[in-house]
Design an enzyme around this catalytic site. Structure first.
Site, PDB file in Angstrom:
ATOM      1  N   SER A  90     -14.693 -13.368 -52.658  1.00  0.00           N
ATOM      2  CA  SER A  90     -16.133 -13.142 -52.593  1.00  0.00           C
ATOM      3  C   SER A  90     -16.416 -11.784 -51.943  1.00  0.00           C
ATOM      4  O   SER A  90     -16.054 -11.536 -50.782  1.00  0.00           O
ATOM      5  CB  SER A  90     -16.798 -14.240 -51.778  1.00  0.00           C
ATOM      6  N   HIS A 116     -16.011 -12.531 -57.090  1.00  0.00           N
ATOM      7  CA  HIS A 116     -17.215 -13.354 -56.965  1.00  0.00           C
ATOM      8  C   HIS A 116     -18.282 -12.527 -56.252  1.00  0.00           C
ATOM      9  O   HIS A 116     -18.038 -11.957 -55.184  1.00  0.00           O
ATOM     10  CB  HIS A 116     -16.855 -14.611 -56.173  1.00  0.00           C
ATOM     11  N   ASP A 156     -22.038 -12.571 -54.731  1.00  0.00           N
ATOM     12  CA  ASP A 156     -23.107 -13.452 -54.233  1.00  0.00           C
ATOM     13  C   ASP A 156     -24.422 -12.703 -54.092  1.00  0.00           C
ATOM     14  O   ASP A 156     -24.571 -11.865 -53.209  1.00  0.00           O
ATOM     15  CB  ASP A 156     -22.714 -13.995 -52.853  1.00  0.00           C
ATOM     16  N   MET A 181     -28.241 -12.757 -53.043  1.00  0.00           N
ATOM     17  CA  MET A 181     -29.168 -13.529 -52.191  1.00  0.00           C
ATOM     18  C   MET A 181     -30.434 -12.722 -51.976  1.00  0.00           C
ATOM     19  O   MET A 181     -30.362 -11.520 -51.718  1.00  0.00           O
ATOM     20  CB  MET A 181     -28.512 -13.789 -50.836  1.00  0.00           C
ATOM     21  N   HIS A 213     -22.968 -15.013 -58.790  1.00  0.00           N
ATOM     22  CA  HIS A 213     -23.571 -16.259 -58.293  1.00  0.00           C
ATOM     23  C   HIS A 213     -24.978 -15.925 -57.799  1.00  0.00           C
ATOM     24  O   HIS A 213     -25.146 -15.284 -56.768  1.00  0.00           O
ATOM     25  CB  HIS A 213     -22.674 -16.791 -57.160  1.00  0.00           C
ATOM     26  N   MET A 225     -28.261 -16.635 -56.056  1.00  0.00           N
ATOM     27  CA  MET A 225     -28.977 -17.491 -55.100  1.00  0.00           C
ATOM     28  C   MET A 225     -30.341 -16.854 -54.883  1.00  0.00           C
ATOM     29  O   MET A 225     -30.644 -16.297 -53.823  1.00  0.00           O
ATOM     30  CB  MET A 225     -28.176 -17.573 -53.785  1.00  0.00           C
ATOM     31  N   MET A 271     -20.529 -26.158 -54.672  1.00  0.00           N
ATOM     32  CA  MET A 271     -20.763 -25.524 -53.374  1.00  0.00           C
ATOM     33  C   MET A 271     -20.212 -26.439 -52.276  1.00  0.00           C
ATOM     34  O   MET A 271     -20.627 -27.587 -52.145  1.00  0.00           O
ATOM     35  CB  MET A 271     -22.266 -25.303 -53.131  1.00  0.00           C
ATOM     36  N   ASP A 295     -16.740 -23.152 -53.908  1.00  0.00           N
ATOM     37  CA  ASP A 295     -17.220 -21.987 -53.160  1.00  0.00           C
ATOM     38  C   ASP A 295     -17.667 -22.377 -51.753  1.00  0.00           C
ATOM     39  O   ASP A 295     -18.640 -23.105 -51.587  1.00  0.00           O
ATOM     40  CB  ASP A 295     -18.398 -21.386 -53.952  1.00  0.00           C
TER      41      ASP A 295
HETATM   42  C1  DX5 Z   1     -22.104 -18.651 -49.718  1.00  0.00           C
HETATM   43  C2  DX5 Z   1     -21.466 -17.899 -50.850  1.00  0.00           C
HETATM   44  C3  DX5 Z   1     -19.992 -17.828 -50.810  1.00  0.00           C
HETATM   45  C4  DX5 Z   1     -19.402 -17.142 -49.612  1.00  0.00           C
HETATM   46  C5  DX5 Z   1     -18.128 -17.858 -49.313  1.00  0.00           C
HETATM   47  O1  DX5 Z   1     -23.459 -18.784 -50.005  1.00  0.00           O
HETATM   48  O2  DX5 Z   1     -21.816 -18.492 -52.091  1.00  0.00           O
HETATM   49  O3  DX5 Z   1     -19.475 -17.259 -51.995  1.00  0.00           O
HETATM   50  O4  DX5 Z   1     -19.132 -15.790 -49.796  1.00  0.00           O
HETATM   51  O5  DX5 Z   1     -17.666 -17.393 -48.106  1.00  0.00           O
HETATM   52  P1  DX5 Z   1     -16.518 -18.092 -47.293  1.00  0.00           P
HETATM   53  O6  DX5 Z   1     -15.298 -18.114 -48.149  1.00  0.00           O
HETATM   54  O7  DX5 Z   1     -16.411 -17.215 -46.103  1.00  0.00           O
HETATM   55  O8  DX5 Z   1     -16.995 -19.483 -46.956  1.00  0.00           O
HETATM   56 ZN    ZN Z   2     -20.889 -17.771 -53.988  1.00  0.00          ZN
END
Ligand code: DX5
Ligand code: ZN
Length: 217
Positions: free
Chosen positions: A9, A34, A36, A38, A67, A69, A141, A179
């Site tokens: 990630s 990956h 993320d 947000m 991903h 969010m 998740m 994830d």
């Molecule tokens: C959380 C993200 C994850 C995050 C995972 O909202 O979707 O992808 O980066 O991080 P770790 O592996 O540190 O839990």
């Molecule tokens: Zn993620």
């Protein structure tokens, strides 16, 4: 069963050293990156959008697993595809109805990218079911979305098994990814439960990148 896909990630990437770190991920055997996204509304954190993805895509040929969010994700699909996304995963909670969500997903598939579906850990699985026959990926998740570095929620093991069973029962052909809170120990558990891909952020980047990826593979 083919080899597990490791998807580091980029939330935990050291952006002052992106080029070197991404090269190291490639050499160590990561297959996906990956990404993320947000927006500070869907989750309590703000990360990055299509502009940074475009720069990352210039650094690598790895498969870019995005991903989302965010609220109104359908508004940004084209921007992420233009920036190099290979797969876009939506949250069921982003849509007012499954009917509308399925429509967004079918339109996204037509644009030539792979599509995934995911939900927050405690969202009833019934809310995800209408999407399963369309998607390439189901992302489980194993933490509340929003932040890296949280602890793995064991309840997600059950969810993984349910998706494995549903896939066999209905002859769906999605991959299952997990994830949140993945490290060597939790990685073993989710592999046993049947996942195809592991997303890992803080574990991969906190110490030795090569060693961490090897331990997940
Ligand atoms: C959380 C993200 C994850 C995050 C995972 O909202 O979707 O992808 O980066 O991080 P770790 O592996 O540190 O839990
Ligand atoms: Zn993620």
């Amino acid at each position: 069963m083919s080899e597990i896909i490791v998807a580091p990630s980029l939330l935990s990437l050291d952006y002052t050293d992106s080029k070197t770190q991404i090269k190291r991920l490639e050499v160590a055997g990561a297959k996906w990156l990956h990404y993320d996204v947000m927006d500070g509304v869907f989750v309590d954190n703000i990360s990055f959008g299509p502009m940074i993805l475009k720069q990352m895509s210039k650094l690598t040929d790895l498969f870019l697993d995005v991903h989302l969010m965010i609220v109104k994700p359908e508004k940004y699909v084209d921007a992420f595809i233009d920036a190099g996304a290979d797969q876009i995963t939506f949250h069921v909670e982003s849509f007012d109805s499954a009917e509308y969500g399925v429509q967004v997903i079918r339109e996204t598939i037509k644009k030539g990218v792979k599509v995934g579906i995911t939900s927050r850990p405690h969202t009833p699985i019934e809310e995800v079911l209408p999407y399963l026959k369309y998607v390439d990926l189901v992302l489980v998740m194993s933490v509340e979305p929003g932040f890296g570095g949280q602890s793995f929620m064991p309840i997600s093991l059950e969810r993984i098994q349910q998706y494995v069973e549903l896939r066999a029962l209905n002859q769906y052909d999605y991959l299952i990814s997990v994830d949140g809170g993945i490290n060597e120990e939790t990685g073993k558990k989710v592999k046993k439960a049947g996942v195809d891909a592991l997303v890992a952020g803080s574990y991969v980047f906190s110490e030795d990148i090569e060693k961490a990826i090897q331990s997940l593979l």
